[in-house]
Design a protein around this motif. Structure first.
Motif, PDB file in Angstrom:
ATOM      1  N   TYR A   5     -14.621  83.876  99.532  1.00 46.71           N
ATOM      2  CA  TYR A   5     -14.206  84.602  98.810  1.00 46.71           C
ATOM      3  C   TYR A   5     -11.879  85.220  98.366  1.00 46.71           C
ATOM      4  O   TYR A   5     -11.370  84.454  99.128  1.00 46.71           O
ATOM      5  CB  TYR A   5     -13.699  86.236  99.988  1.00 46.71           C
ATOM      6  N   VAL A  62     -19.117  91.232  99.209  1.00 52.03           N
ATOM      7  CA  VAL A  62     -17.843  92.122  99.393  1.00 52.03           C
ATOM      8  C   VAL A  62     -18.029  91.944 101.154  1.00 52.03           C
ATOM      9  O   VAL A  62     -18.906  92.182 101.184  1.00 52.03           O
ATOM     10  CB  VAL A  62     -17.637  93.134  98.352  1.00 52.03           C
ATOM     11  N   GLU A  85     -14.530  90.478  91.168  1.00 48.23           N
ATOM     12  CA  GLU A  85     -14.691  89.088  91.484  1.00 48.23           C
ATOM     13  C   GLU A  85     -16.003  88.490  92.149  1.00 48.23           C
ATOM     14  O   GLU A  85     -16.964  89.478  92.451  1.00 48.23           O
ATOM     15  CB  GLU A  85     -13.726  88.942  92.948  1.00 48.23           C
ATOM     16  N   LYS A 127     -18.831  81.824 102.805  1.00 49.59           N
ATOM     17  CA  LYS A 127     -18.523  82.172 100.820  1.00 49.59           C
ATOM     18  C   LYS A 127     -16.847  81.805 100.664  1.00 49.59           C
ATOM     19  O   LYS A 127     -15.845  81.968 102.152  1.00 49.59           O
ATOM     20  CB  LYS A 127     -18.156  83.742 100.808  1.00 49.59           C
ATOM     21  N   ALA A 138     -16.766  87.457  94.708  1.00 49.37           N
ATOM     22  CA  ALA A 138     -16.663  87.092  96.330  1.00 49.37           C
ATOM     23  C   ALA A 138     -15.279  87.674  96.619  1.00 49.37           C
ATOM     24  O   ALA A 138     -14.973  87.081  96.324  1.00 49.37           O
ATOM     25  CB  ALA A 138     -16.785  86.433  97.250  1.00 49.37           C
ATOM     26  N   LEU A 139     -15.306  89.193  97.299  1.00 49.25           N
ATOM     27  CA  LEU A 139     -14.078  89.860  97.716  1.00 49.25           C
ATOM     28  C   LEU A 139     -14.538  90.256  98.606  1.00 49.25           C
ATOM     29  O   LEU A 139     -14.910  90.109  99.491  1.00 49.25           O
ATOM     30  CB  LEU A 139     -14.174  91.026  96.899  1.00 49.25           C
ATOM     31  N   TRP A 140     -12.600  90.084  99.827  1.00 50.57           N
ATOM     32  CA  TRP A 140     -12.862  90.027 100.985  1.00 50.57           C
ATOM     33  C   TRP A 140     -11.538  91.177 100.781  1.00 50.57           C
ATOM     34  O   TRP A 140     -10.423  91.111 100.618  1.00 50.57           O
ATOM     35  CB  TRP A 140     -11.983  88.867 101.532  1.00 50.57           C
TER      36      TRP A 140
END
Lengths: 438, 252
Positions: free
Chosen positions: A61, A209, A176, A59, A178-180
């Motif tokens: 992120y 996440v 968000e 993904k 997708a989040l890192w």
């Protein structure tokens, strides 16, 4: 662009408002180099044989989420130990939330890593402790270090007992796609001091996440640290955790890990001894369903004589869930009179659930007591019949046996309100309404 | 209370019970005796609902209800209690919490609220006294590290707490010294009423000196080969089981 490339190319932007002349910058830069060379760990590496990050890193992120101040206390209160007065260091999408937090500088420091890394008054402590035990060659740790900026900074000075438990909570808001996240915590418990810490990572909405978290912990002479990791996140959230602990003589460090929810969890927990008469405790309860995956990789490195370590991990796996336990105990030649014990017991509730458990003892001293035992089994049918013959329905009987199986880990939880909370979460996880208080 | 008709049962395809008939009325005590391997424990497990055994023919009725349709827990709710020959050790669950869970599960099945804590404690104290059980014992993990005698006393304690209408005591005397035997027997006798019934399963006559049966049945090779009154137990004690085997081999 591959996510690895994104991490590498975004680093300039990350350091834009940071001081490039200090030693922390150099640490970050060399860590980034390690990550660049090694990349994400693959299943070809022995330590990652049973846990693949491949699907996770497909993904795109977000690395720098917008800060969100719309979250109210009432939205998140249930994740706090609300019936106990605590210090709190709370982050939302990686950004400190002064509104939800309750920090202190009064006799002890419960505050922010960003402050500790940038303010001159913390410089000496940072130079002494920051990134001194996190393994430099571990790519996920290196990745965290290269982006180390925010997290909890806790310093308990000599002969201080932190009278309130400390909660470190990282929320992800779901704003968000997708989040890192890469929180970095530093905890120092100085001589003769004591602290209780609870750490959790929690999504507020279902969204992908990944949290790549690193915590360095120093427990000095005669100090006691009691640490709890609550891993009960939503099924869209993953956690890769590295917790590295140094203990000096006569200290006791205890870590309880409760893995009850989340998509993929990897716990790297490592202990290093720097003095004699050290006690290290590692306990865990893992209860999984669906396709959840939890990997506990522990290491206790006995490098001093007369030290003790106790490991006790219980796992209960339903549906298609997967558990991994890799427990390494290293006893150096000098570490005579070591007592090192390890237990990993697992119950499979369904045919499709799997467990891989591997004790790994390397002992070079000749006068030691070391033991390990791992079991994989099912709930005892005879015990189930015994309970049912007393009128306890099958589902409750199974829950009771499951709970009893994990009970000796729960028993050692020192905070009553936390114990009650975990009991409730376990009952919920097992789908019963039993007031466990066995 | 309990009617068993032409009961056949097997485990792993091996026939264990080969046609049992038994009629137990309220207020009665029945003893089932027989040599090892005759099917005594199978019978008690079957009545309690152990799914390891399969009924192949015949039926069991409790107060007119067909037991085949009830799970183990439902049978307990209907008043069946089995005192296990080998009570299972369950580390992590204390005796008190186990009994609390069991009592409230039974009450729930009857549509009742949980028993108030004060009432429960009072009852526990009263029944513990009846069986000479120490309060420290009650906070220990269920059966874990209990001596043989403690396990059996704990079984009868549970029976006293749950007040079943049909109790089956499976080899309750095994592993008991004479003092423990007297305590257990005294407990069982005190719990006896005209509304409940007891089946005592035993290899030896010894227990029947203290729990005096109204009827004695001799089980051999999956069948009741002889029934009588308490004198039959004495006869078995004196003559052993060989003459029963002899009887059975002649098809009598």
């Amino acid at each position: 662009m591959e996510f690895k490339e994104k991490l590498l190319s975004s680093h300039l932007a990350f350091e834009e408002d940071l001081d490039l002349n200090d030693s922390v910058h150099k640490t970050r830069a060399s860590a980034l180099k390690v990550f660049e060379d090694k990349g994400f760990p693959s299943k070809k590496e022995e330590a990652w044989k049973y846990t693949s990050l491949e699907a996770l890193i497909q993904k795109d992120y977000a690395l720098f989420p917008k800060s969100d101040s719309s979250i109210e206390v009432n939205d998140v209160k249930k994740y706090f130990l609300y019936d106990t007065d605590t210090y709190k260091v709370i982050f939302i999408d990686g950004v400190y939330s002064p509104f939800l937090s309750n920090t202190t500088h009064d006799g002890l420091d419960v505050c922010l890593m960003s402050a500790a890394l940038s303010k001159p008054k913390y410089r000496k402590l940072i130079d002494t402790y920051f990134n001194k035990i996190a393994p430099e060659d571990d790519s996920m740790t290196a990745l965290n270090t290269s982006y180390a900026k925010e997290g909890a900074y806790i310093y308990i000075p000599k002969s201080v007992v932190a009278e309130k438990p400390i909660e470190i909570i990282h929320f992800s808001s779901g704003n968000e796609n997708a989040l890192w996240l890469q929180p970095r915590n530093l905890i120092v418990v100085d001589e003769n001091s004591q602290a209780q810490i609870i750490e959790r990572h929690q999504s507020l909405k279902e969204h992908p996440v990944v949290t790549n978290c690193v915590t360095e912990i120093y427990v000095h002479q005669n100090a006691f640290l009691d640490y709890y990791k609550l891993q009960n996140d939503l099924p869209s959230a993953s956690l890769i955790d590295g917790t590295f602990i140094v203990q000096e003589k006569n200290s006791h460090a205890s870590v309880h890990t409760f893995s009850l929810g989340g998509k993929l969890i990897r716990n790297n927990l490592r202990y290093f001894h720097k003095g004699e008469n050290v006690m290290s405790t590692l306990k865990g309860v893992t209860i999984l369903h669906k396709k959840q995956h939890v990997d506990h990789a522990t290491l206790v490195h006995h490098s001093q004589p007369n030290c003790e370590s106790h490991q006790d991990y219980k796992g209960i796996f339903g549906e298609r869930s997967e558990g991994v336990f890799n427990g390494q105990i290293l006893v150096d030649k000098i570490a005579q009179k070591t007592n090192a014990f390890q237990q990993n017991n697992n119950i499979l509730l369904d045919d499709k659930a799997t467990v891989n458990t591997k004790p790994q003892l390397e002992i070079f001293a000749d006068d030691v007591k070391c033991s390990h035992g791992c079991t994989i089994g099912q709930l005892d049918e005879e015990a189930l019949f015994y309970l049912r013959s007393r009128g306890i329905p099958k589902k409750e009987a199974k829950a009771l046996l499951t709970y009893a199986f994990a009970n000796n880990v729960l028993e050692s939880v020192q905070l009553p309100s936390l114990k009650k909370r975990i009991n409730g979460q376990i009952a919920k996880k097992l789908g019963v309404n039993l007031g466990f208080d066995l | 209370m309990l009617t068993i008709e032409n009961l056949h049962a097997e485990v792993d395809g091996k026939a264990i019970l080969k046609g049992i008939d038994l009629d137990v009325k309220a207020g009665e005590i029945h003893a089932i005796m027989g040599p090892n391997g005759s099917g005594k424990s199978t019978l008690s497990s079957l009545i309690a609902g152990n799914e390891d055994y399969e009924v192949t023919k015949g039926e069991m009725l409790l107060k007119g209800k067909n037991l085949a349709e009830l799970d183990a827990e439902e049978r307990a709710h209907e008043g069946i209690f089995l005192s296990f020959q080998y009570p299972v050790e369950i580390p992590g669950v204390s005796v008190t919490n186990f009994i609390k869970t069991a009592i409230n599960a039974n009450r729930k099945a009857q549509g009742l609220e949980d028993m108030p804590a004060s009432e429960l404690l009072k009852k526990i104290r009263e029944k513990a006294k009846l069986l000479d059980i120490d309060s420290k014992f009650l906070s220990r993990s269920l059966n874990e590290g209990f001596s043989g005698g403690e396990k059996k006393r704990n079984e009868i304690f549970q029976m006293a707490m749950l007040e079943p209408s049909l109790s089956i005591l499976d080899e309750t005397d095994s592993g008991l010294d004479i003092d423990a035997l007297k305590i257990v027997a005294n407990g069982v006798n005190k719990l006896k009423s005209k509304n409940n019934a007891t089946i005592v399963i035993t290899h030896y006559q010894r227990l029947l000196d203290y729990i005096v049966p109204d009827f004695v049945h001799v089980l051999f090779d999956g069948k009741i080969v002889k029934s009588g009154t308490k004198e039959l137990a004495h006869e078995l004690e004196a003559k052993g089981y060989d003459w029963i085997k002899e009887l059975a081999s002649h098809g009598i």
